[in-house]
Design an enzyme around this catalytic site. Sequence first.
Site, PDB file in Angstrom:
ATOM      1  N   HIS A   1      -1.313  10.205  -2.929  1.00 57.51           N
ATOM      2  CA  HIS A   1      -2.599   9.737  -2.416  1.00 57.51           C
ATOM      3  C   HIS A   1      -3.721  10.721  -2.703  1.00 57.51           C
ATOM      4  O   HIS A   1      -4.880  10.337  -2.838  1.00 57.51           O
ATOM      5  CB  HIS A   1      -2.498   9.493  -0.911  1.00 57.51           C
ATOM      6  CG  HIS A   1      -3.781   9.033  -0.301  1.00 57.51           C
ATOM      7  ND1 HIS A   1      -4.615   9.879   0.393  1.00 57.51           N
ATOM      8  CD2 HIS A   1      -4.395   7.831  -0.314  1.00 57.51           C
ATOM      9  CE1 HIS A   1      -5.676   9.196   0.802  1.00 57.51           C
ATOM     10  NE2 HIS A   1      -5.572   7.962   0.403  1.00 57.51           N
TER      11      HIS A   1
ATOM     12  N   HIS B   1       0.829  -1.197   0.000  1.00 54.39           N
ATOM     13  CA  HIS B   1       0.000   0.000   0.000  1.00 54.39           C
ATOM     14  C   HIS B   1       0.873   1.260   0.000  1.00 54.39           C
ATOM     15  O   HIS B   1       1.564   1.545   0.971  1.00 54.39           O
ATOM     16  CB  HIS B   1      -0.873  -0.038   1.261  1.00 54.39           C
ATOM     17  CG  HIS B   1      -1.811   1.096   1.416  1.00 54.39           C
ATOM     18  ND1 HIS B   1      -1.691   2.042   2.410  1.00 54.39           N
ATOM     19  CD2 HIS B   1      -2.906   1.449   0.695  1.00 54.39           C
ATOM     20  CE1 HIS B   1      -2.669   2.903   2.327  1.00 54.39           C
ATOM     21  NE2 HIS B   1      -3.422   2.580   1.298  1.00 54.39           N
TER      22      HIS B   1
END
Length: 329
Positions: free
Chosen positions: A70, A28
Amino acid sequence: MRVLFIVLLCWTAAAALAADDRPLVIAHRGASGYLPEHTLEAYALAVEQGADFIEPDVVRTKDGVLIARHENDLTETTDAAAKFPDRRTTKTIDGMKVEGWFSEDFTLAEIKTLRAKERVSFRNHGNDGKFQVATLAEILALRARLSAAKGRVIGVYPETKHPAYFRSINLPLEEPLLAALKDAGLDKAGAPVFLQSFEPDSLKRLAALTSLPRIQLLVAAGDATTDAGLAAIAAYAQGIGPAKTMIIPVDAQGRTGTPTDLVARARKAGLLVHPYTFRPEPGFLPVSYEGDPAREYCRFAGLKINGLFTDTPDLALKALRESCPISAK
Ligand code: G3P
Ligand code: CA
């Protein structure tokens, strides 16, 4: 030729489960538990730790380049505020007013003068200011290099971030994402790629353009997780990426509850299940696991998930290989 065949065979198996019959380990934002997220260094560490996939979230620059962040607001993860104090602005993104420094207001040349920093206050800040923001092309090149060096297939799992917003400012994400994958030789069926988004329209657009598998991210139970909702997802995606708490609820005290039937119902709808995000620190790990992240990995593996997003691929693999009972794999 034989090597190519073995690689393809391995990937076909990896589409549902890793070769050793465990859930896929998806790094991630790279190995973001250790190094600033979405940097080449964080992705390389994830590969070193054995991750099956690296996960870039993608946004675009003013001159249209896909970069890994992100969110398009660069404030929390770069030194944009210090380097470009006058570039601060306020925008409405997906209905939310946000003040900060935004990728779409910077050229790639400007972005490359920035340095990444750790987002999470209690993680290591010793590498703040060292690493550049990575482009998607650089990440795909790294993936190819490391796949060859390691002699194994490393997958890439890009997520379109704020795709409707980016389309509204004439910087759509989906087409350049697929073009970048094509340039990297990753556009064919069977390529080690999953595409993901929280926005169904982005996945539907991708579905019209590619046969690469798509994963619908979900934040909470609702219409999308009814049987009818899952059937609707199955029309344009191959799996779901639910928040972990949609599978094992956690109460306000951090205690885990009885698992829901989401995994079983998703399977019945023909969908893969890749929950997010596994993190080991006390601020993230539910108290029921008593500080042992392996217990969380094993509990989820026992529910027969197909993959998981983790900030610490090394801990995930150690748990899945050494701690979980055979029946949980
Ligand atoms: O993409 C899976 C997971 O990463 C979704 O959460 O917000 O970390 O991108 P986020
Ligand atoms: Ca993501």
